[in-house]
Design a protein around this motif. Structure first.
Motif, short mmCIF file in Angstrom:
data_model
loop_
_atom_site.label_atom_id
_atom_site.label_comp_id
_atom_site.label_asym_id
_atom_site.label_seq_id
_atom_site.Cartn_x
_atom_site.Cartn_y
_atom_site.Cartn_z
N HIS A 97 0.85 -1.19 0.00
CA HIS A 97 0.00 0.00 0.00
C HIS A 97 0.89 1.25 0.00
CE1 HIS A 97 -3.86 1.96 0.53
NE2 HIS A 97 -3.19 2.86 1.23
N PHE A 98 1.94 1.21 0.78
CA PHE A 98 2.88 2.35 0.84
C PHE A 98 3.45 2.63 -0.55
CE2 PHE A 98 7.37 3.65 1.07
CZ PHE A 98 7.21 4.90 1.64
N GLU A 99 3.90 1.57 -1.21
CA GLU A 99 4.55 1.77 -2.52
C GLU A 99 3.55 2.26 -3.58
OE1 GLU A 99 6.89 -1.77 -3.31
OE2 GLU A 99 8.43 -1.11 -1.88
N THR A 100 2.34 1.73 -3.53
CA THR A 100 1.33 2.17 -4.50
C THR A 100 1.02 3.65 -4.27
OG1 THR A 100 0.41 -0.04 -4.41
CG2 THR A 100 -0.99 1.63 -5.41
N ALA A 101 0.80 4.02 -3.01
CA ALA A 101 0.46 5.41 -2.69
C ALA A 101 1.64 6.34 -3.01
CB ALA A 101 0.08 5.53 -1.22
N ALA A 122 1.61 9.52 -5.51
CA ALA A 122 1.98 10.87 -5.06
C ALA A 122 3.20 11.38 -5.83
CB ALA A 122 2.28 10.85 -3.57
N ALA A 123 4.11 10.49 -6.16
CA ALA A 123 5.35 10.88 -6.85
C ALA A 123 5.66 9.83 -7.92
CB ALA A 123 6.50 10.96 -5.84
N PRO A 124 5.06 9.99 -9.11
CA PRO A 124 5.23 8.95 -10.14
C PRO A 124 6.69 8.73 -10.55
CG PRO A 124 3.51 10.52 -10.74
CD PRO A 124 4.18 11.07 -9.52
N GLU A 125 7.54 9.73 -10.31
CA GLU A 125 8.95 9.60 -10.69
C GLU A 125 9.76 8.82 -9.63
OE1 GLU A 125 7.48 12.04 -9.31
OE2 GLU A 125 8.78 13.42 -8.23
N ALA A 126 9.13 8.46 -8.52
CA ALA A 126 9.86 7.75 -7.45
C ALA A 126 10.40 6.42 -7.97
CB ALA A 126 8.93 7.50 -6.26
N VAL A 127 11.59 6.08 -7.51
CA VAL A 127 12.22 4.81 -7.92
C VAL A 127 12.20 3.88 -6.71
CG1 VAL A 127 14.40 3.77 -8.70
CG2 VAL A 127 13.75 6.05 -9.51
N SER A 178 11.09 -1.38 2.03
CA SER A 178 10.95 -0.61 0.80
C SER A 178 12.09 0.40 0.74
CB SER A 178 9.60 0.11 0.80
OG SER A 178 9.43 0.79 -0.41
N GLY A 179 13.01 0.18 -0.20
CA GLY A 179 14.11 1.12 -0.43
C GLY A 179 13.72 1.95 -1.65
N PHE A 180 13.68 3.26 -1.51
CA PHE A 180 13.16 4.08 -2.61
C PHE A 180 13.84 5.44 -2.64
CE2 PHE A 180 10.68 7.16 -0.18
CZ PHE A 180 10.59 6.53 1.04
N ALA A 181 13.63 6.16 -3.72
CA ALA A 181 14.15 7.53 -3.82
C ALA A 181 13.18 8.37 -4.63
CB ALA A 181 15.52 7.51 -4.48
N ILE A 182 12.99 9.62 -4.20
CA ILE A 182 12.23 10.57 -5.01
C ILE A 182 13.28 11.52 -5.58
CG2 ILE A 182 10.39 12.30 -5.06
CD1 ILE A 182 9.26 11.02 -2.50
N PRO A 183 13.55 11.45 -6.89
CA PRO A 183 14.60 12.28 -7.45
C PRO A 183 14.41 13.76 -7.08
CG PRO A 183 13.76 10.75 -9.09
CD PRO A 183 12.87 10.63 -7.90
N GLY A 184 15.48 14.40 -6.62
CA GLY A 184 15.41 15.82 -6.25
C GLY A 184 15.12 16.04 -4.78
N VAL A 185 14.64 15.01 -4.09
CA VAL A 185 14.38 15.15 -2.64
C VAL A 185 15.52 14.44 -1.90
CG1 VAL A 185 12.75 14.74 -0.74
CG2 VAL A 185 11.88 15.16 -3.06
N ARG A 186 16.49 15.22 -1.47
CA ARG A 186 17.66 14.61 -0.85
C ARG A 186 17.32 13.97 0.50
NH1 ARG A 186 22.64 15.59 -2.95
NH2 ARG A 186 23.62 15.37 -0.91
N ALA A 187 17.99 12.87 0.77
CA ALA A 187 17.65 12.07 1.96
C ALA A 187 17.76 12.86 3.25
CB ALA A 187 18.52 10.83 2.00
N LYS A 208 23.66 10.73 -7.73
CA LYS A 208 22.66 11.78 -7.50
C LYS A 208 21.33 11.18 -7.00
CE LYS A 208 21.00 15.80 -9.99
NZ LYS A 208 20.58 16.19 -11.30
N LEU A 209 20.98 10.04 -7.56
CA LEU A 209 19.74 9.37 -7.13
C LEU A 209 19.96 8.71 -5.77
CD1 LEU A 209 16.82 8.59 -7.87
CD2 LEU A 209 17.73 6.50 -8.90
N ALA A 210 21.14 8.10 -5.60
CA ALA A 210 21.43 7.41 -4.33
C ALA A 210 21.40 8.40 -3.16
CB ALA A 210 22.78 6.71 -4.42
N ALA A 211 21.75 9.68 -3.43
CA ALA A 211 21.73 10.69 -2.36
C ALA A 211 20.29 10.97 -1.90
CB ALA A 211 22.39 11.98 -2.85
N CYS A 212 19.32 10.51 -2.66
CA CYS A 212 17.90 10.71 -2.30
C CYS A 212 17.29 9.43 -1.71
CB CYS A 212 17.10 11.10 -3.55
SG CYS A 212 17.69 12.61 -4.32
#
Ligand code: PLP
Length: 386
Positions: free
Chosen positions: A272-276, A280-285, A298-307, A346-350
């Motif tokens: 449910h978390f991953e679907t939501a 909310a952020a279709p670009e999330a990886v 769940s390991g994920f990143a939202i590009p541009g949102v630094r960790a 750059k993505l890993a930093a998020c």
């Protein structure tokens, strides 16, 4: 508060807390022969049975330790030192996957520094976070002397389940020993101790107390003790046992024994978390998404949102998670797991990790997604204004 950091430490389960408190009240040393000593030993042996059962092992294969870090060091140093006497079976080669926890990687490298004849090979992983079996197959064919292979049952940062049965087959064919770090996998997937020679477990990752862990050792596998003294635990790990920690560990293992319902509930929350999140952020990886993963992670990143920014924002909203990177001396260093998978810096930093467990609720999931969505909107506005 919304706690989604079970892979760092899972809050103690009520039954485990009860067991800890009961054990603390016994007031006896498990090695003493009087009534309190016998009561302490009975508690310890029951816990040993319960911990062993989690991996389908015999109770006498369990050595209690202070946690998984000690268990990893005991297995690696103990195996190499224990093999010194064995004619033609000295361990000379250690294979570790690049996504092992630092407790394994650092111990393996330290061994190679200490013993000139030990060579460490770090095995690559795929872009999806699974060990490259072909590299292991080829590596095991080369070189002389016995090999020791260390592969985790599942990764703690992104949850990918590793092909332990296939690794075990390759190791057995080559006469190599196999160490499986089962810390995040315990209670989430079935563990089969018969596939390996050493297995590492940690109580606080499954709802038990911090400071208790175990190393399971196959009968006949080399193991030189690293702590010597009073001869406790068949001389393999001296020192008065941490009875309350062990009792709590046993209770947590017992709670997980028929945890089918709990696992299904956790999987539902994670999905449910991953679907939501994707809504909310279709670009999330989501890292390792196509692979078989632990229900909890769940390991994920939202590009541009630094960790580091995200963790502060999440914390202000009462949501607790981990970054997929580590911060040392004020400098954020990219996770070695994501680096091994070839994730761009750059993505890993998020990268963030949400990890779910027995106490997680749908309310936690919703709060986390709402907070991430807010962060993303703020970042988008900031970059548009710039
Ligand atoms: N191995 C893995 C895969 C882990 O995730 C951890 C802790 O994060 C450890 C080992 C070390 O565990 P402990 O905290 O019990 O020493």
């Amino acid at each position: 508060m919304h706690y989604l950091d079970h892979n760092a430490t899972s809050p103690i389960r009520p039954e485990s807390l009860l067991a800890v408190s009961h054990a603390l009240g016994i007031g006896g040393n498990p090695s003493s022969i009087h009534a309190n000593g016998r009561a302490a030993r009975a508690v310890m042996e029951e816990a040993r049975e319960r911990v062993a059962a989690l991996a389908g092992a015999k109770p006498d294969s369990v050595i209690f330790t202070s946690g998984a870090t000690e268990s990893c060091s005991l297995a690696l140093f103990g195996a190499v030192e224990g093999s010194l006497e064995a004619e033609n079976a000295r361990i000379t080669r250690i294979f570790v996957s690049a996504m092992e926890h630092k407790a394994v990687l650092a111990a393996a490298h330290r061994l190679a520094e200490r013993f000139a004849w030990v060579r460490v090979t770090v095995l690559p992983v795929t872009a999806d976070g699974v060990i490259d079996l072909e590299a292991l197959r080829v590596g095991l064919r080369e070189g002389k002397g016995r090999a020791l292979v260390a592969v985790m049952a599942a990764n703690n940062e992104i949850g990918t389940v590793q092909p332990i049965a296939a690794v075990s087959k390759l190791a057995r064919e080559a006469g190599a020993l196999l160490l499986v770090d089962a810390v995040p996998a315990a209670g989430k997937i079935a563990l089969d101790f018969s596939l390996c020679d050493y297995m590492v477990l940690s109580a606080h990752k499954m709802g038990g107390p911090q400071g208790a862990g175990a190393l399971l050792v196959r009968e006949g596998a080399p193991l030189a003790p690293q702590l010597v003294g009073g001869g406790q635990q068949k001389g393999l790990r001296a020192g008065t046992e941490n009875l309350s920690g062990i009792a709590g560990f046993g209770a947590a293992a017992h709670a997980l024994a028929d945890g089918e319902g709990e696992r299904a509930r956790i999987a539902h929350l994670r999905d449910h978390f991953e679907t939501a999140l994707k809504q909310a952020a279709p670009e999330a990886v989501i890292f390792g998404m196509e692979q078989n993963r632990l229900c909890s992670t769940s390991g994920f990143a939202i590009p541009g949102v630094r960790a580091e920014t995200a963790l502060i924002g999440l914390d202000l909203d009462g949501v607790m998670m981990s970054a997929g990177s580590t911060c040392s001396s004020g400098k954020l260093s990219v996770s070695h797991v994501l680096a091994a998978m070839g994730v761009e810096e750059k993505l890993a930093a998020c990268a963030l990790r949400a990890s779910f467990g027995w106490s997680s609720t749908m309310d936690d999931v919703q709060a986390a997604v709402e907070s991430l969505q807010k962060l993303r909107e703020r970042m988008t506005q900031t970059s548009e204004a710039a």
